[in-house]
Design an enzyme around this catalytic site. Structure first.
Site, PDB file in Angstrom:
ATOM      1  N   THR A   1       9.450  55.271   9.679  1.00 57.68           N
ATOM      2  CA  THR A   1      10.280  54.854   8.549  1.00 57.68           C
ATOM      3  C   THR A   1      11.202  56.018   8.226  1.00 57.68           C
ATOM      4  O   THR A   1      10.731  57.088   7.836  1.00 57.68           O
ATOM      5  CB  THR A   1       9.410  54.546   7.308  1.00 57.68           C
ATOM      6  OG1 THR A   1       8.465  53.535   7.659  1.00 57.68           O
ATOM      7  CG2 THR A   1      10.273  54.042   6.158  1.00 57.68           C
TER       8      THR A   1
ATOM      9  N   LYS B   1       8.107  57.805  -0.913  1.00 61.53           N
ATOM     10  CA  LYS B   1       9.009  58.092   0.221  1.00 61.53           C
ATOM     11  C   LYS B   1       9.946  56.906   0.455  1.00 61.53           C
ATOM     12  O   LYS B   1      11.157  57.063   0.570  1.00 61.53           O
ATOM     13  CB  LYS B   1       8.185  58.377   1.484  1.00 61.53           C
ATOM     14  CG  LYS B   1       9.054  58.485   2.724  1.00 61.53           C
ATOM     15  CD  LYS B   1       8.264  58.537   4.033  1.00 61.53           C
ATOM     16  CE  LYS B   1       9.235  58.378   5.200  1.00 61.53           C
ATOM     17  NZ  LYS B   1       8.629  58.403   6.497  1.00 61.53           N
TER      18      LYS B   1
ATOM     19  N   LYS C   1      13.079  47.123   5.963  1.00 57.77           N
ATOM     20  CA  LYS C   1      11.856  47.799   5.492  1.00 57.77           C
ATOM     21  C   LYS C   1      12.023  48.319   4.059  1.00 57.77           C
ATOM     22  O   LYS C   1      11.160  48.110   3.203  1.00 57.77           O
ATOM     23  CB  LYS C   1      11.540  48.947   6.457  1.00 57.77           C
ATOM     24  CG  LYS C   1      10.557  49.971   5.953  1.00 57.77           C
ATOM     25  CD  LYS C   1       9.145  49.676   6.330  1.00 57.77           C
ATOM     26  CE  LYS C   1       8.185  50.638   5.658  1.00 57.77           C
ATOM     27  NZ  LYS C   1       6.813  50.401   5.955  1.00 57.77           N
TER      28      LYS C   1
END
Ligand code: NAD
Length: 291
Positions: A87, A237, A162
């Site tokens: 990611t 994050k 995402k």
């Protein structure tokens, strides 16, 4: 297939092990000293990438990905696929894909949903950006490591999917937790609250599948003292990546921004570090209006 796998941590380790178990020839590299069943470890990223059909990276962030990409892209043969499952920010994903394409490679950004349990069980969901040919070539690997792979469009779109998903998740978890804490103060029983909301218009994955209230709904990290699961640090994050992308794209995301600030406070100034992201519920329980 001959597969190079770089970054064999909590996620990459079991993903690589599943590929090896399925009969693929997997060569791994990690800066940490790790051993993965069925995977031949080598001492450098370029070595792991040389002569491979597909090179998978599963790394902590965009800067590390860019550094590793500089080593592996020149080592790979034209026609091979670089499949990045980390990611990272959309810009880094697009920059790395551009370099790979210029070297005659297929480039896919394919971040995952499903966490460590999904990596171990081979039940991840992949959100994939990049060219169709690369997607088709990687498809048998997605089928081993996961349950579903959605091709979302050109490079960077996997990361875009995402962070949009996780922005919804972060905000939904927070509001589910604050609603439970409000219900407590109004004298509404948690089980009754769950029974109503999980079958009403307030239902969500956070409520129905991952209920933050211990002992309510299906088993979740709240039943295990909020041991992750999906750590609040990782949610922070992803929310930061979402806000970075929103800034770059000039998108107005006030609720995403609030969710990021709350997780920032929870992880950095309160006791949220290392806890599951649903531990926002005990946080709200202790707090008062405006505190
Ligand atoms: P991790 O820290 O356990 O693993 C990362 C691995 O990369 C480590 O083993 C580290 O030694 C290695 N590494 C770091 N720099 C390297 C380099 N230059 N060369 C080779 N190896 C290097 O992290 P993780 O939990 O496996 O997460 C990996 C990625 O997956 C992250 O981008 C994370 O955001 C994403 N992700 C994690 C989860 C989760 O639940 N853990 C869920 C979805 C997505």
């Amino acid at each position: 297939m001959k597969i190079g796998f770089i970054g064999l941590g909590n996620m990459g380790g079991p993903m690589a092990a599943n590929l090896a178990k399925a009969g693929h020839d997997v060569t791994g590299f990690d800066t940490a000293d790790v051993e993965i069943e069925g995977v031949t470890m080598v001492s450098g990223a370029a070595e792991a990438a040389t002569g491979k059909d597909v090179v998978i990276t599963m790394l902590p962030n965009g800067d590390i990905l860019k550094k590793v990409a500089e080593e592996i892209i020149p080592a790979m043969e034209a026609g091979a696929v670089h499949l990045d499952c980390s990611t990272v920010d959309v810009d880094s994903a697009r920059a790395v894909a551009e370099k790979a394409r210029a070297a005659g490679l297929s480039a896919l950004d394919a971040p995952v949903s499903g966490g460590v349990g999904g990596a171990q069980g081979g039940t991840l969901t992949f959100m994939v950006g990049g060219d169709e040919a690369g997607f088709e070539k990687a498809k048998p690997l997605f089928d081993i490591m996961g349950r579903k792979a959605v091709h979302c469009g050109p490079s960077g779109n996997g990361q875009a999917a995402k962070i949009c998903n996780n922005m919804i998740l972060g905000a939904t978890m927070i509001v589910t937790c604050e609603a439970f804490a409000l219900a407590d103060r109004l004298g509404l029983d948690r089980q009754a609250m769950f029974d109503v909301v999980s079958t009403s218009s307030g239902s969500s994955w956070s409520m129905n599948t991952y209920c933050p209230a211990p002992g309510i709904g299906p088993e979740s990290p709240s039943d295990n003292d909020y041991t992750p699961g999906f750590a609040a640090d990782l949610m922070l994050k992803d929310l930061r990546l979402a806000m970075q992308a929103a800034e770059g794209a000039d998108a107005d995301t006030p609720v995403g921004e609030t969710a990021m600030k709350l997780y920032e406070r929870f992880v950095e100034a309160e006791d949220g570090k290392g806890k599951d992201f649903s531990a926002m519920l005990p946080r709200f329980e202790k707090r008062h209006r405006g505190a």
